[in-house]
Scaffold this active site. Structure first.
Site, PDB file in Angstrom:
ATOM      1  N   ASP A   1      49.981  77.602 -20.994  1.00  0.00           N
ATOM      2  CA  ASP A   1      48.864  77.901 -20.095  1.00  0.00           C
ATOM      3  C   ASP A   1      49.247  78.965 -19.074  1.00  0.00           C
ATOM      4  O   ASP A   1      50.420  79.085 -18.714  1.00  0.00           O
ATOM      5  CB  ASP A   1      48.480  76.656 -19.280  1.00  0.00           C
ATOM      6  CG  ASP A   1      47.948  75.551 -20.144  1.00  0.00           C
ATOM      7  OD1 ASP A   1      47.489  75.824 -21.252  1.00  0.00           O
ATOM      8  OD2 ASP A   1      48.011  74.392 -19.676  1.00  0.00           O
TER       9      ASP A   1
HETATM   10  N1  URA Z   1      50.623  71.153 -22.123  1.00  0.00           N
HETATM   11  C1  URA Z   1      49.880  71.691 -21.132  1.00  0.00           C
HETATM   12  O1  URA Z   1      49.086  70.995 -20.489  1.00  0.00           O
HETATM   13  N2  URA Z   1      50.024  72.990 -20.864  1.00  0.00           N
HETATM   14  C2  URA Z   1      50.891  73.799 -21.509  1.00  0.00           C
HETATM   15  O2  URA Z   1      50.978  74.993 -21.211  1.00  0.00           O
HETATM   16  C3  URA Z   1      51.649  73.211 -22.528  1.00  0.00           C
HETATM   17  C4  URA Z   1      51.487  71.885 -22.823  1.00  0.00           C
END
Ligand code: URA
Length: 243
Positions: A108
Site C-alpha cells: 500500500d
Molecule cells: N497488508 C496490508 O494491509 N497492506 C499492505 O501493504 C500489505 C499487506
C-alpha cells in the site's frame, strides 16, 4: 506515460559503446531510427516502439534478468505509474539500473518495507500466485493492546468483508502506552489484508512495515534504498513455494 530516452543513452544501454563514442557514431551517420539516418544530436527515442540500427543492425537493451529488493518508504505507490501523479517506486531505482523492472506484488501507499522488483515473469508468478503460499511477514503498530483472545482469533482467521482469512502467525512483540506492535505472517495477499484483519478486531493499524518475504529478510537496508538479491535468496524464493 511514454518513456523517451536520448539516442546515445539508449545505444550505451544496448552495449554499443560509451555515450561519448555513441555521439560520434551518430554524427558520422551510422545510425538509423525506423530506417531513417539520424546524424544530429539531441534526438530522443521510445525504446519500446522505435527501431534503432547501428551499421544496419538492430540493437536492443540487454535483457538480463534482474532481481532486487527495495525498502519502500510510505508515500510511494508500488505501480509503474499512478493516475494521481504520486511518486512511484520506479523513482527509487531510476538511473541506477538498466533493466526495466516492475514490482512483484504490491505494498500500500502507506506501507513501508520490503518490495521485490524484477523483469522475470516466471519469478513473479512463483511469488505472487495464491496457490504458492509464500509467507509475508509484517510489523504492524496497532491502536490499543490486543487481548490473548484477540490474538488467537487473528491466528485462526478473521471475517473481513465476505471472506475468512487463512491461519496466520501472530505475536505481540512490544506493548506501548496506548498501542502495541504485532508481528504478523500471512501467506495470502488480499487487498489491505493486514490492515483489515487488525481493524476487524478493533485495533486499527497505525503503521505497517513488511520485513520478510519467505526467508528473504529486509534486514538493515536503509529506507528508500535497494540492493540486488543474491543467488541463494532467488533460489529460496522460487523453490520455497508450496502447493
Ligand atoms: N497488508 C496490508 O494491509 N497492506 C499492505 O501493504 C500489505 C499487506
Amino acid at each position: 506515460m511514454e518513456q523517451q530516452m536520448r539516442l546515445q543513452k539508449f545505444m550505451a544501454l544496448c552495449g554499443v559503446a560509451s555515450r561519448r563514442k555513441c555521439e560520434e557514431m551518430i554524427l558520422s551517420g551510422k545510425i538509423q531510427i525506423n530506417d531513417r539516418i539520424v546524424d544530429t544530436l539531441g534526438v530522443k527515442i521510445n525504446p519500446s516502439k522505435d527501431q534503432v540500427k547501428v551499421n544496419g543492425k538492430t540493437i536492443k537493451i540487454e535483457q538480463t534478468k534482474a532481481y532486487i529488493m527495495i525498502n519502500k518508504p510510505r508515500g510511494y505507490v508500488s505501480t509503474l505509474s499512478d493516475q494521481f501523479n504520486r511518486k512511484t517506486v520506479i523513482e527509487l531505482i531510476e538511473g541506477s539500473i538498466t533493466q526495466r523492472l516492475y514490482p512483484v506484488g504490491r505494498l500500500d501507499y502507506d506501507t513501508e518495507g520490503l518490495l521485490l522488483m524484477t523483469n522475470d515473469g516466471d519469478f513473479t508468478y512463483a511469488i505472487t500466485h495464491p496457490k504458492h503460499h509464500i509467507d509475508k511477514t509484517y510489523i504492524a503498530t496497532v491502536k490499543g493492546i490486543p487481548t490473548l483472545a484477540t490474538i488467537k482469533k487473528l491466528r485462526q482467521g478473521v471475517e473481513i468483508e465476505n471472506y475468512s482469512t487463512s491461519p496466520a502467525k501472530v505475536q505481540v512483540i512490544k506493548i506501548m502506552n496506548a498501542s502495541s506492535q504485532l508481528k504478523i505472517t500471512i501467506y495470502e495477499g488480499k487487498n489491505r489484508q493486514v490492515r483489515k484483519m487488525c481493524a476487524a478486531m478493533g485495533h486499527p493499524v497505525i503503521a505497517l512495515k513488511r520485513i520478510a518475504i519467505g526467508d528473504v529478510q529486509l534486514g538493515n537496508l536503509p529506507l528508500g534504498k535497494w540492493r540486488h538479491l543474491n543467488q541463494q535468496e532467488i533460489t529460496k524464493l522460487v523453490e520455497g513455494k508450496e502447493g
